[in-house]
Motif scaffolding. Structure first.
Motif, short mmCIF file in Angstrom:
data_model
loop_
_atom_site.label_atom_id
_atom_site.label_comp_id
_atom_site.label_asym_id
_atom_site.label_seq_id
_atom_site.Cartn_x
_atom_site.Cartn_y
_atom_site.Cartn_z
N UNK A 1 0.85 -1.08 0.07
CA UNK A 1 0.01 -0.07 0.07
C UNK A 1 0.74 1.18 0.04
N UNK A 2 1.95 1.32 0.34
CA UNK A 2 2.94 2.46 0.58
C UNK A 2 4.09 2.29 -0.23
N UNK A 3 4.91 3.31 -0.57
CA UNK A 3 6.10 3.35 -1.03
C UNK A 3 7.24 3.84 -0.25
N UNK A 4 8.11 3.40 -0.13
CA UNK A 4 9.12 3.84 1.01
C UNK A 4 10.14 4.80 0.09
N UNK A 5 10.28 6.17 0.17
CA UNK A 5 11.03 7.41 -0.58
C UNK A 5 12.35 7.16 0.36
N UNK A 6 13.59 7.52 -0.21
CA UNK A 6 14.51 8.30 0.59
C UNK A 6 14.88 9.36 -0.36
N UNK A 7 14.90 10.47 0.62
CA UNK A 7 15.13 11.72 0.10
C UNK A 7 16.60 11.86 0.11
N UNK A 8 17.12 13.12 -0.73
CA UNK A 8 18.52 13.46 -0.76
C UNK A 8 19.36 13.25 0.52
N UNK A 9 18.79 13.93 1.54
CA UNK A 9 19.44 13.85 2.72
C UNK A 9 19.33 12.61 3.47
N UNK A 10 18.88 11.76 2.69
CA UNK A 10 18.92 10.12 3.50
C UNK A 10 17.65 9.94 4.15
N UNK A 11 16.75 10.64 4.47
CA UNK A 11 15.67 10.33 5.37
C UNK A 11 14.70 9.81 4.45
N UNK A 12 14.13 8.62 5.12
CA UNK A 12 13.08 7.85 4.56
C UNK A 12 11.49 8.19 4.93
N UNK A 13 10.96 8.27 4.02
CA UNK A 13 9.25 8.49 4.20
C UNK A 13 8.48 7.47 3.57
N UNK A 14 7.16 7.18 3.93
CA UNK A 14 6.09 6.60 3.35
C UNK A 14 5.25 7.34 2.60
N UNK A 15 4.76 6.89 1.43
CA UNK A 15 3.87 7.45 0.61
C UNK A 15 2.99 6.52 -0.01
N UNK A 16 1.53 6.79 -0.08
CA UNK A 16 0.80 5.86 -0.61
C UNK A 16 1.29 5.72 -2.16
N UNK A 17 1.03 4.75 -2.69
CA UNK A 17 1.28 4.27 -3.93
C UNK A 17 0.91 5.31 -5.05
N UNK A 18 1.71 6.08 -5.67
CA UNK A 18 1.26 6.98 -6.82
C UNK A 18 1.01 8.41 -6.16
N UNK A 19 1.15 8.67 -4.73
CA UNK A 19 0.87 10.00 -4.17
C UNK A 19 1.75 10.93 -4.23
N UNK A 20 1.68 12.05 -4.26
CA UNK A 20 2.80 13.11 -4.35
C UNK A 20 3.05 13.66 -3.22
N UNK A 21 2.54 13.07 -1.95
CA UNK A 21 2.62 13.70 -0.48
C UNK A 21 3.30 12.31 0.41
N UNK A 22 4.17 12.64 1.16
CA UNK A 22 4.27 11.60 2.20
C UNK A 22 3.26 11.28 3.34
N UNK A 23 3.27 10.44 3.98
CA UNK A 23 2.29 10.22 5.16
C UNK A 23 2.26 11.47 6.09
N UNK A 24 3.47 11.85 6.25
CA UNK A 24 3.94 13.12 7.24
C UNK A 24 3.60 14.31 6.64
N UNK A 25 3.05 14.37 5.28
CA UNK A 25 2.60 15.69 4.70
C UNK A 25 3.63 16.33 3.68
N UNK A 26 4.82 15.57 3.58
CA UNK A 26 6.01 16.51 3.03
C UNK A 26 5.63 16.06 1.36
N UNK A 27 6.21 16.84 0.52
CA UNK A 27 5.98 16.61 -0.75
C UNK A 27 7.00 15.45 -1.39
N UNK A 28 6.59 14.46 -2.17
CA UNK A 28 7.81 13.36 -2.33
C UNK A 28 8.52 13.87 -3.39
N UNK A 29 9.85 13.99 -2.96
CA UNK A 29 10.89 14.31 -4.00
C UNK A 29 12.02 13.70 -4.01
#
Length: 179
Positions: free
Chosen positions: A121-149
């Motif tokens: 149900x979620x994708x794990x994204x690693x940001x440039x600073x190394x922080x990992x966040x969860x986002x719903x598949x295909x969503x443009x925001x992480x669960x915590x509200x950050x923009x997926x980049x």
């Protein structure tokens, strides 16, 4: 009504909850819904043991009244949440979960299946600073509200909760999906 209670009891097993420092509590685990109940108990009767009423335990079960808990209390802030290990009968399945001190109960995840669900149900994204966040598949925001980049991670079978407290894992995302 009696047969319904028997069916529920048949699918209920013992879960052992291990805290850091060696503390142990017990919970009920339902194989019917594949979930550990959030209430904890101080004592258990193990298979072959004797229950307080004198009868024998034909399998592990919680004993006594549950520890005090409050489902309506606010969730503890992430730094107060406690990583616990859960092991369930009958097959010894293990996973990591979060204990909420303010509510005095297991916050989640409620089963080992949750790890598979997280990856579905979620994708794990690693940001440039190394922080990992969860986002719903295909969503443009992480669960915590950050923009997926960041870039999607290919960590398939990682128990994300086992990494609780690591600086590279967004605790807000994990708390949100544990509830």
């Amino acid at each position: 009504m009696r047969s319904t209670l028997g069916v529920i009891a048949m699918g209920t097993w013992l879960a052992t909850v291990r805290f850091p420092g060696g503390g142990v509590r017990y919970a009920q685990y339902s194989t019917v819904v594949g979930s550990v109940f959030d209430q904890l108990y101080a004592a258990a009767c193990f298979e072959g043991g004797t229950l307080p009423d004198g009868s024998r335990c034909y399998r592990g079960t919680v004993v006594g009244e549950p520890d005090g808990h409050d489902r309506s209390a606010p969730v503890s802030v992430p730094k107060e949440l406690v990583l616990v290990g859960i092991e369930t009968e009958p097959d010894g399945t293990r996973w990591h979960a979060l204990y909420c001190p303010r509510r005095a109960m297991i916050l989640g995840p409620a089963s080992s299946y949750h790890q598979q669900r997280l990856r579905e149900e979620f994708e794990l994204f690693r940001e440039e600073d190394g922080q990992r966040h969860l986002s719903r598949d295909g969503g443009d925001r992480t669960i915590c509200g950050r923009r997926v980049d960041g870039t999607a991670s290919d960590e398939e079978d990682v128990d994300l909760y086992a990494g609780w407290g690591r600086s590279d894992l967004c605790q807000e995302c994990l708390v949100a999906v544990a509830q």
